[in-house]
Design a protein around this motif. Sequence first.
Motif, mmCIF file in Angstrom:
data_model
loop_
_atom_site.group_PDB
_atom_site.id
_atom_site.type_symbol
_atom_site.label_atom_id
_atom_site.label_comp_id
_atom_site.label_asym_id
_atom_site.label_seq_id
_atom_site.Cartn_x
_atom_site.Cartn_y
_atom_site.Cartn_z
ATOM 1 N N ALA A 73 0.830 -1.200 0.000
ATOM 2 C CA ALA A 73 0.000 0.000 0.000
ATOM 3 C C ALA A 73 0.863 1.247 0.000
ATOM 4 O O ALA A 73 0.589 2.216 -0.717
ATOM 5 C CB ALA A 73 -0.913 -0.002 1.220
ATOM 6 N N ALA A 74 1.953 1.170 0.816
ATOM 7 C CA ALA A 74 2.838 2.327 0.882
ATOM 8 C C ALA A 74 3.494 2.566 -0.461
ATOM 9 O O ALA A 74 3.590 3.700 -0.941
ATOM 10 C CB ALA A 74 3.896 2.101 1.953
ATOM 11 N N ALA A 75 3.933 1.471 -1.074
ATOM 12 C CA ALA A 75 4.590 1.606 -2.368
ATOM 13 C C ALA A 75 3.619 2.188 -3.386
ATOM 14 O O ALA A 75 3.973 3.067 -4.183
ATOM 15 C CB ALA A 75 5.105 0.251 -2.842
ATOM 16 N N THR A 76 2.370 1.684 -3.313
ATOM 17 C CA THR A 76 1.372 2.195 -4.237
ATOM 18 C C THR A 76 1.127 3.677 -3.995
ATOM 19 O O THR A 76 0.974 4.468 -4.906
ATOM 20 C CB THR A 76 0.034 1.436 -4.058
ATOM 21 N N ASP A 77 1.117 3.992 -2.668
ATOM 22 C CA ASP A 77 0.852 5.361 -2.297
ATOM 23 C C ASP A 77 1.963 6.291 -2.797
ATOM 24 O O ASP A 77 1.718 7.412 -3.207
ATOM 25 C CB ASP A 77 0.769 5.449 -0.770
ATOM 26 N N ARG A 78 3.183 5.767 -2.748
ATOM 27 C CA ARG A 78 4.319 6.584 -3.167
ATOM 28 C C ARG A 78 4.439 6.677 -4.676
ATOM 29 O O ARG A 78 4.896 7.649 -5.215
ATOM 30 C CB ARG A 78 5.618 5.958 -2.643
ATOM 31 N N SER A 79 4.074 5.575 -5.316
ATOM 32 C CA SER A 79 4.390 5.550 -6.751
ATOM 33 C C SER A 79 3.295 6.225 -7.567
ATOM 34 O O SER A 79 2.125 6.216 -7.225
ATOM 35 C CB SER A 79 4.576 4.105 -7.209
ATOM 36 N N ARG A 80 3.742 6.844 -8.586
ATOM 37 C CA ARG A 80 2.827 7.529 -9.490
ATOM 38 C C ARG A 80 3.101 7.043 -10.905
ATOM 39 O O ARG A 80 4.256 6.917 -11.297
ATOM 40 C CB ARG A 80 3.092 9.031 -9.463
ATOM 41 N N THR A 81 2.051 6.771 -11.635
ATOM 42 C CA THR A 81 2.229 6.420 -13.038
ATOM 43 C C THR A 81 1.640 7.541 -13.886
ATOM 44 O O THR A 81 0.506 7.952 -13.670
ATOM 45 C CB THR A 81 1.528 5.092 -13.367
ATOM 46 N N GLU A 82 2.441 8.016 -14.773
ATOM 47 C CA GLU A 82 1.987 9.093 -15.656
ATOM 48 C C GLU A 82 1.978 8.570 -17.073
ATOM 49 O O GLU A 82 2.914 7.899 -17.490
ATOM 50 C CB GLU A 82 2.994 10.240 -15.640
ATOM 51 N N VAL A 83 0.933 8.890 -17.782
ATOM 52 C CA VAL A 83 0.978 8.632 -19.223
ATOM 53 C C VAL A 83 1.737 9.804 -19.829
ATOM 54 O O VAL A 83 1.470 10.950 -19.508
ATOM 55 C CB VAL A 83 -0.446 8.555 -19.808
ATOM 56 N N VAL A 84 2.713 9.488 -20.630
ATOM 57 C CA VAL A 84 3.424 10.564 -21.321
ATOM 58 C C VAL A 84 2.845 10.630 -22.724
ATOM 59 O O VAL A 84 3.134 9.781 -23.555
ATOM 60 C CB VAL A 84 4.932 10.278 -21.382
ATOM 61 N N PRO A 85 1.970 11.594 -22.962
ATOM 62 C CA PRO A 85 1.312 11.611 -24.258
ATOM 63 C C PRO A 85 2.305 11.958 -25.362
ATOM 64 O O PRO A 85 3.155 12.829 -25.192
ATOM 65 C CB PRO A 85 0.237 12.699 -24.111
ATOM 66 N N ALA A 86 2.162 11.244 -26.458
ATOM 67 C CA ALA A 86 3.022 11.543 -27.605
ATOM 68 C C ALA A 86 2.608 12.886 -28.189
ATOM 69 O O ALA A 86 1.427 13.204 -28.272
ATOM 70 C CB ALA A 86 2.873 10.451 -28.655
ATOM 71 N N LEU A 87 3.589 13.661 -28.539
ATOM 72 C CA LEU A 87 3.315 14.964 -29.140
ATOM 73 C C LEU A 87 2.942 14.745 -30.599
ATOM 74 O O LEU A 87 3.685 14.104 -31.343
ATOM 75 C CB LEU A 87 4.569 15.834 -29.036
ATOM 76 N N ARG A 88 1.798 15.253 -30.993
ATOM 77 C CA ARG A 88 1.376 15.081 -32.380
ATOM 78 C C ARG A 88 2.275 15.906 -33.289
ATOM 79 O O ARG A 88 2.648 17.028 -32.965
ATOM 80 C CB ARG A 88 -0.073 15.540 -32.517
ATOM 81 N N GLY A 89 2.641 15.300 -34.400
ATOM 82 C CA GLY A 89 3.559 15.961 -35.335
ATOM 83 C C GLY A 89 2.957 17.212 -35.939
ATOM 84 O O GLY A 89 1.745 17.433 -35.901
ATOM 85 N N GLU A 90 3.832 18.029 -36.480
ATOM 86 C CA GLU A 90 3.375 19.256 -37.120
ATOM 87 C C GLU A 90 3.034 18.978 -38.583
ATOM 88 O O GLU A 90 3.492 18.013 -39.157
ATOM 89 C CB GLU A 90 4.489 20.305 -37.084
ATOM 90 N N ILE A 91 2.246 19.860 -39.136
ATOM 91 C CA ILE A 91 2.058 19.866 -40.586
ATOM 92 C C ILE A 91 2.690 21.149 -41.080
ATOM 93 O O ILE A 91 2.426 22.222 -40.526
ATOM 94 C CB ILE A 91 0.566 19.799 -40.962
ATOM 95 N N ARG A 92 3.563 21.040 -42.048
ATOM 96 C CA ARG A 92 4.268 22.226 -42.525
ATOM 97 C C ARG A 92 4.041 22.402 -44.009
ATOM 98 O O ARG A 92 3.695 21.459 -44.708
ATOM 99 C CB ARG A 92 5.765 22.071 -42.281
ATOM 100 N N ASP A 93 4.269 23.610 -44.460
ATOM 101 C CA ASP A 93 4.180 23.822 -45.896
ATOM 102 C C ASP A 93 5.559 23.582 -46.501
ATOM 103 O O ASP A 93 6.505 23.204 -45.808
ATOM 104 C CB ASP A 93 3.595 25.201 -46.230
ATOM 105 N N THR A 94 5.673 23.797 -47.780
ATOM 106 C CA THR A 94 6.899 23.411 -48.476
ATOM 107 C C THR A 94 8.110 24.204 -47.996
ATOM 108 O O THR A 94 9.242 23.735 -48.076
ATOM 109 C CB THR A 94 6.709 23.556 -50.006
ATOM 110 N N ASP A 95 7.876 25.408 -47.448
ATOM 111 C CA ASP A 95 8.986 26.211 -46.934
ATOM 112 C C ASP A 95 9.225 25.977 -45.448
ATOM 113 O O ASP A 95 10.032 26.672 -44.835
ATOM 114 C CB ASP A 95 8.688 27.710 -47.139
ATOM 115 N N GLY A 96 8.495 25.054 -44.866
ATOM 116 C CA GLY A 96 8.678 24.776 -43.450
ATOM 117 C C GLY A 96 7.803 25.628 -42.539
ATOM 118 O O GLY A 96 7.898 25.524 -41.319
ATOM 119 N N ASN A 97 6.977 26.493 -43.105
ATOM 120 C CA ASN A 97 6.040 27.253 -42.271
ATOM 121 C C ASN A 97 5.041 26.281 -41.654
ATOM 122 O O ASN A 97 4.525 25.402 -42.343
ATOM 123 C CB ASN A 97 5.274 28.279 -43.110
#
Lengths: 655, 232
Positions: free
Chosen positions: A53-77
């Motif tokens: 219980a103590a270990a559970t109480d101490r431990s935290r699980t976080e989802v690390v969400p993946a960063l969605r990629g960018e959409i760029r135009d041909t010049d990188g904008n």
Amino acid sequence: MARARSTSTGDTPGALGIGRSHIGIVLVLALLVVLGLRLVWVQGFDVAGRAEAAATDRSRTEVVPALRGEIRDTDGNVLARTLQRYDVTVDQSKVREFQRLQADGTAQTVTPTQAVYELADALELEDTEVKKSLDGEKQFEYVARGVTPEQWNTVRELDLPYVYGQPSSDRIYPNGPVAGSVVGFMGGDDEALGGIEQTQDELLRGTDGSRTFEISADGVRIPVAPTEESPVTDGSSVQLSIDSDVQFIAQQAVTERTEELGADWGTAVVMRIEDGAVLGLADSSTVDPNDLGSADPEDLGARAVTQAVEPGSTQKILTAAAAVEEGLVTPRTEITVPPFLEIDGEKITDSFDHDEQDRTFAGIIADSMNTGTVLVGSKLSPEQRHAWLQRFGVGETTGIELPGESPGILAPADQWDKRQQYTVLFGQGVSQTPLRTATVFQAIANGGVQVEPRVVEAVVDADGTRTPTERPEGERIVSEETAQQVLDLMEVTVTEGGAKEAAVEGYRVGGKTGTAEAPSPEGGYDGYTTSFVGVAPIEDPQYLVAVTLQRPEGDVRTIGATGTFSKIMGQVLRHYGVPPSTTEPVEIPLRTDEPEKTAPEDAPPDVVATDEATDGATDGATDEATDGAAATPDPNATASGSASPSPSRRADEGD
Amino acid sequence: MSGTGLQRRPARPAPPRSGIGAWAARRGQRPPMEGSSARQFETPAPPSPGTGGSTRAPLSVVPGRARRGRVSVVVLSLIALVVALASILVLNIQISGGQYRLVELRAQEQALSQQNEALTQDLEFYGAPQHLAVMALDLGMVPAQGSGTVDLTTGSVEGDPVPAQPQENHEILVDRAHQTGSEAADRAAQRAEEREQEKAEEEREDAEQRAREDSAPAGGSLPAPQQRLPGE
């Protein structure tokens, strides 16, 4: 001797203490044993599950969400980017007065009402809105979604014990409606709903990771405690061939024309000829992906991809290419064109009245004569006509990376009715997307090699590795000589024929106008589809612009798209720094007889259109109901081979 | 075996030493002075220097060293213990201090990246083509109508460049991006609203003026024809 002495020193001075210390030692040992047993009991067997219980109480699980990629135009904008946001939530059951500790150590009583005011100020919301979200007994309710980190920091500083912040993300589209329908958009639950966002979702999305670690009572991570991590893979970025500037130019120009004519919609396709890369895919009205809620459902897609229309006379370029490739004609072949053409009992007329004329084939195309086109095209068997349409990709999707692409409608040759087999030669009775029409011209301008259009240029991994996407292989449709001859036809159309407004100062351009009747959703036809597709500079074609207007209002002579083409093409050529043409335009006489009726040649292009208008009207009356089968975009109608009791072929006479 | 007895022999006082040896030697001589007399009685009588002195003499130094060694081992262990404890303490303090610093830096990093994000958002909003076009228009810029090219080999100008002409009613028809959380976007929205109000006001004034002009020739005897307001 030392040993002996040490015992003697231990014993002799404290003879009285021996008994006491023994008892003490025994006691201590007993206690130790008890403690040890307890320790083993608690720690080793862990009957009560406390350690866990103590270990559970101490431990935290976080989802690390993946960063969605960018959409760029041909010049990188950046066209689409994910930003950090917070959802502010409240546990309504805990909303009550509380003491807030202030910096000077004094406590301040904060009533729920005061909290509402403070929250509303911090979040820039209406007081009543915030009050509504705080009132009630629910343990979870949103106060505001997608607030900026700055706002969340202000809220956090309020120290409201019943208000929480959940990290979330927001997709931002810096260019808004510029290329909005191409870039696409996300739904409220992070679901990709349109455009590139939808088709490239797998690449953009990435894989979520997770992290388990232990924290101390004050919330700081324990550095030496075991941690578990499953790595997160951020989404790749997608680079498009879209050029924001070109896209804007095209959108501005086509919107201007669409509003001017009160058309249903307008589209413009800008393409690089060499590799079929789409530089601009403009709609007259486009969704702002930032603000999906207020968008018109019709604006969600790129119409040049989703809408199939009858192309009209732009298809004469396809017919001409087929006829030249089959060796039936050259641009200078002399043909006698009758005032109207009776073939298989069908009457084919032109958009302007004329007597019998001796023309070159170039003259037929330049003034967009249906009669002459059918005279030449009918030398091809219906199967050949169908095969040629197919070779150019009519009736098939281009495979561009956008959702909802329409393949258009190309009925099998044996299902064509008597009239349709001729009207397909000038783009009636067949439907295709404006993008498909553009690819027909791309093939001609690219020396006869068609490259299917693509809008995704490269994929950039999260680590920065850039992988250019594979382009479809070019397919040779016609020979280079044929392509050159058809290019000459296109140039003559602009320099001498009915599309003089399409000219671009300083450059040699070529193209073809199109006017078709637009099938009505109720059956039959109402209004027109006008278009112009052209390429420049014609001596070495680099860019293609295709403008299409759906149901523009007004006299048919004034609703063309040539001016818009000229505007877009001019800016595109300047934008890419294409040097002006230095060679003289090709000259092919349009007529070989004495020009008696001067309208098409001498009058400004308007007047040509006038003829078309008048003729269209009269012809509509005569041709009523002769060729309904044509090409309604309704697949059922076409599949059944003949359908709507539809009116006319007025549009037969597209300019 | 015990050398203590030997050393305690008053007959053989340790020679004066220097350094650690001297210190240890001094300590070594203390017990006989402080110790109880019983001990001294217990110890056998020292053998006379004459009997076997030649074999015992070298042994007398070694135990002395052993004694000094034991004392220094205790001291050294104590020192080592203290040092070890101290270093563990320091290390612990450092680690947890580092952890707090890490948390602090993380927060700082987050704050900076959030600030960066906000600024990037503003920048990209400003850089959007339709925004640039609107700003250019506000500055009185007009789109170029044609361009020429200078041929460097001949020095001639190709094309037909003309100065850009001011355009009436040139409007940017592509709407701005409706973003949230960007100051730039908020400002642009405000500007757009102001512009719209200005335009509406202008139109209203125009209409009023037109109405006045229209009604003037009528000599004021007839009501102005409201329906003829432009833009209706």
